[in-house]
Design a protein around this motif. Sequence first.
Motif, PDB file in Angstrom:
ATOM      1  N   ALA A  92       0.827  -1.140  -0.076  1.00 21.22           N
ATOM      2  CA  ALA A  92      -0.043  -0.039  -0.150  1.00 21.22           C
ATOM      3  C   ALA A  92       0.971   1.142  -0.054  1.00 21.22           C
ATOM      4  O   ALA A  92       1.951   1.305   0.228  1.00 21.22           O
ATOM      5  N   VAL A  93       0.255   2.369  -0.134  1.00 23.11           N
ATOM      6  CA  VAL A  93       0.930   3.608  -0.045  1.00 23.11           C
ATOM      7  C   VAL A  93       0.505   4.098   1.512  1.00 23.11           C
ATOM      8  O   VAL A  93      -0.565   3.984   1.965  1.00 23.11           O
ATOM      9  N   TYR A  94       1.631   4.154   2.279  1.00 25.43           N
ATOM     10  CA  TYR A  94       1.415   4.572   3.762  1.00 25.43           C
ATOM     11  C   TYR A  94       1.542   5.981   3.962  1.00 25.43           C
ATOM     12  O   TYR A  94       2.590   6.684   3.546  1.00 25.43           O
ATOM     13  N   TYR A  95       0.519   6.584   4.693  1.00 29.93           N
ATOM     14  CA  TYR A  95       0.575   7.998   4.934  1.00 29.93           C
ATOM     15  C   TYR A  95       0.746   8.369   6.495  1.00 29.93           C
ATOM     16  O   TYR A  95       0.332   7.287   7.423  1.00 29.93           O
ATOM     17  N   CYS A  96       1.518   9.222   6.886  1.00 30.60           N
ATOM     18  CA  CYS A  96       1.657   9.838   7.883  1.00 30.60           C
ATOM     19  C   CYS A  96       0.624  10.936   8.266  1.00 30.60           C
ATOM     20  O   CYS A  96       0.216  11.740   7.350  1.00 30.60           O
ATOM     21  N   ALA A  97       0.096  11.152   9.431  1.00 28.14           N
ATOM     22  CA  ALA A  97      -0.826  12.206   9.762  1.00 28.14           C
ATOM     23  C   ALA A  97      -0.692  12.598  11.205  1.00 28.14           C
ATOM     24  O   ALA A  97      -0.357  11.732  11.997  1.00 28.14           O
ATOM     25  N   ALA A  98      -1.050  13.815  11.423  1.00 28.52           N
ATOM     26  CA  ALA A  98      -0.996  14.551  12.600  1.00 28.52           C
ATOM     27  C   ALA A  98      -2.396  15.298  13.081  1.00 28.52           C
ATOM     28  O   ALA A  98      -2.773  15.868  12.084  1.00 28.52           O
ATOM     29  N   ASP A  99      -2.519  15.392  14.243  1.00 25.47           N
ATOM     30  CA  ASP A  99      -3.537  16.056  14.783  1.00 25.47           C
ATOM     31  C   ASP A  99      -3.769  16.522  16.269  1.00 25.47           C
ATOM     32  O   ASP A  99      -3.021  15.433  16.985  1.00 25.47           O
ATOM     33  N   ILE A 100      -4.110  17.470  16.906  1.00 29.76           N
ATOM     34  CA  ILE A 100      -4.354  17.633  18.021  1.00 29.76           C
ATOM     35  C   ILE A 100      -5.662  16.993  18.852  1.00 29.76           C
ATOM     36  O   ILE A 100      -5.507  17.026  19.944  1.00 29.76           O
ATOM     37  N   ARG A 101      -6.413  16.583  17.847  1.00 23.61           N
ATOM     38  CA  ARG A 101      -7.530  15.850  18.343  1.00 23.61           C
ATOM     39  C   ARG A 101      -7.423  14.296  18.511  1.00 23.61           C
ATOM     40  O   ARG A 101      -7.459  13.949  17.605  1.00 23.61           O
ATOM     41  N   ARG A 102      -7.650  13.821  19.552  1.00 21.85           N
ATOM     42  CA  ARG A 102      -7.691  12.304  19.987  1.00 21.85           C
ATOM     43  C   ARG A 102      -8.670  11.653  19.123  1.00 21.85           C
ATOM     44  O   ARG A 102      -8.465  10.634  18.434  1.00 21.85           O
ATOM     45  N   SER A 103      -9.971  12.056  18.935  1.00 22.14           N
ATOM     46  CA  SER A 103     -10.904  11.736  18.453  1.00 22.14           C
ATOM     47  C   SER A 103     -10.793  11.592  16.960  1.00 22.14           C
ATOM     48  O   SER A 103     -11.310  10.848  16.027  1.00 22.14           O
ATOM     49  N   ALA A 104      -9.923  12.590  16.508  1.00 25.13           N
ATOM     50  CA  ALA A 104      -9.485  12.375  14.784  1.00 25.13           C
ATOM     51  C   ALA A 104      -8.806  11.196  14.418  1.00 25.13           C
ATOM     52  O   ALA A 104      -8.795  10.871  13.184  1.00 25.13           O
ATOM     53  N   VAL A 105      -8.093  10.506  15.285  1.00 28.15           N
ATOM     54  CA  VAL A 105      -6.973   9.467  15.249  1.00 28.15           C
ATOM     55  C   VAL A 105      -7.834   8.333  14.321  1.00 28.15           C
ATOM     56  O   VAL A 105      -7.536   7.985  13.143  1.00 28.15           O
ATOM     57  N   ARG A 106      -8.484   7.502  14.827  1.00 31.24           N
ATOM     58  CA  ARG A 106      -9.157   6.250  14.364  1.00 31.24           C
ATOM     59  C   ARG A 106     -10.011   6.760  13.059  1.00 31.24           C
ATOM     60  O   ARG A 106     -10.365   6.036  12.406  1.00 31.24           O
ATOM     61  N   ALA A 107     -10.798   7.861  13.449  1.00 25.63           N
ATOM     62  CA  ALA A 107     -11.775   8.222  12.422  1.00 25.63           C
ATOM     63  C   ALA A 107     -10.786   8.788  11.004  1.00 25.63           C
ATOM     64  O   ALA A 107     -11.700   8.886  10.157  1.00 25.63           O
ATOM     65  N   GLY A 108      -9.719   8.788  11.054  1.00 25.28           N
ATOM     66  CA  GLY A 108      -8.942   9.112   9.822  1.00 25.28           C
ATOM     67  C   GLY A 108      -9.104  10.583   9.381  1.00 25.28           C
ATOM     68  O   GLY A 108      -9.075  10.935   8.124  1.00 25.28           O
ATOM     69  N   THR A 109      -9.526  11.375  10.259  1.00 22.80           N
ATOM     70  CA  THR A 109      -9.955  12.776   9.803  1.00 22.80           C
ATOM     71  C   THR A 109      -8.871  13.713  10.475  1.00 22.80           C
ATOM     72  O   THR A 109      -9.289  14.929  10.997  1.00 22.80           O
ATOM     73  N   MET A 110      -7.719  13.452  10.465  1.00 22.30           N
ATOM     74  CA  MET A 110      -6.662  14.312  10.883  1.00 22.30           C
ATOM     75  C   MET A 110      -6.382  15.433  10.297  1.00 22.30           C
ATOM     76  O   MET A 110      -6.456  15.529   8.756  1.00 22.30           O
ATOM     77  N   ASP A 111      -5.909  16.428  10.633  1.00 24.73           N
ATOM     78  CA  ASP A 111      -5.818  17.768   9.981  1.00 24.73           C
ATOM     79  C   ASP A 111      -4.572  17.677   8.951  1.00 24.73           C
ATOM     80  O   ASP A 111      -4.658  18.326   7.871  1.00 24.73           O
ATOM     81  N   TYR A 112      -3.500  17.042   9.420  1.00 27.00           N
ATOM     82  CA  TYR A 112      -2.424  17.061   8.368  1.00 27.00           C
ATOM     83  C   TYR A 112      -1.962  15.823   7.977  1.00 27.00           C
ATOM     84  O   TYR A 112      -1.937  14.811   8.725  1.00 27.00           O
ATOM     85  N   TRP A 113      -1.424  15.764   6.688  1.00 21.75           N
ATOM     86  CA  TRP A 113      -1.082  14.616   5.911  1.00 21.75           C
ATOM     87  C   TRP A 113       0.023  14.941   5.117  1.00 21.75           C
ATOM     88  O   TRP A 113       0.242  15.710   4.406  1.00 21.75           O
ATOM     89  N   GLY A 114       0.855  13.716   4.997  1.00 25.03           N
ATOM     90  CA  GLY A 114       1.895  13.581   4.243  1.00 25.03           C
ATOM     91  C   GLY A 114       1.389  13.196   2.764  1.00 25.03           C
ATOM     92  O   GLY A 114       0.351  12.761   2.557  1.00 25.03           O
ATOM     93  N   LYS A 115       2.461  12.930   1.858  1.00 28.21           N
ATOM     94  CA  LYS A 115       1.961  12.556   0.489  1.00 28.21           C
ATOM     95  C   LYS A 115       2.016  11.029   0.401  1.00 28.21           C
ATOM     96  O   LYS A 115       1.751  10.543  -0.670  1.00 28.21           O
ATOM     97  N   GLY A 116       2.745  10.346   1.311  1.00 27.30           N
ATOM     98  CA  GLY A 116       2.901   8.983   1.084  1.00 27.30           C
ATOM     99  C   GLY A 116       4.179   8.351   0.708  1.00 27.30           C
ATOM    100  O   GLY A 116       4.869   9.053   0.044  1.00 27.30           O
ATOM    101  N   THR A 117       4.411   7.164   1.217  1.00 28.22           N
ATOM    102  CA  THR A 117       5.532   6.365   0.669  1.00 28.22           C
ATOM    103  C   THR A 117       5.128   4.922   0.316  1.00 28.22           C
ATOM    104  O   THR A 117       4.297   4.310   1.091  1.00 28.22           O
TER     105      THR A 117
END
Length: 123
Positions: A92-117
């Motif tokens: 797969a393409v693997y993406y890194c993500a960041a967010d200050i909201r814990r609730s966004a993590v499992r939901a996959g609705t994090m604010d910041y994303w990389g372009k993937g590897t």
Amino acid sequence: QVQLVESGGGLVQAGGSLRLSCAASGRTISSYHMGWFRQAPGKEREFVAAIMWSDGYTDYDDSVKGRFTISRDNAKNTVFLQMNSLKPEDTAVYYCAADIRRSAVRAGTMDYWGKGTLVTVSS
């Protein structure tokens, strides 16, 4: 703003290992929850692993539990994903993500994303 750049992907045989890195810039990630997600061809993006900033709690999808390990080095502003015993279905393409909201993590609705590897596991 947080900029995220993933690296470490590649081609590996089944049973092999890879270590992905996610380098952050713009802001320190010490106050962000960090996650790894992946998207296989023709499939939706899915949660892989996360590490929380507040207590270091780690969370994994059942499909990678016991094989993948997420860690962070706040001094280097970097998050890692150690992947062992890789399987073809981990391709797969693997993406890194960041967010200050814990609730966004499992939901996959994090604010910041990389372009993937891209990670490709051959059988």
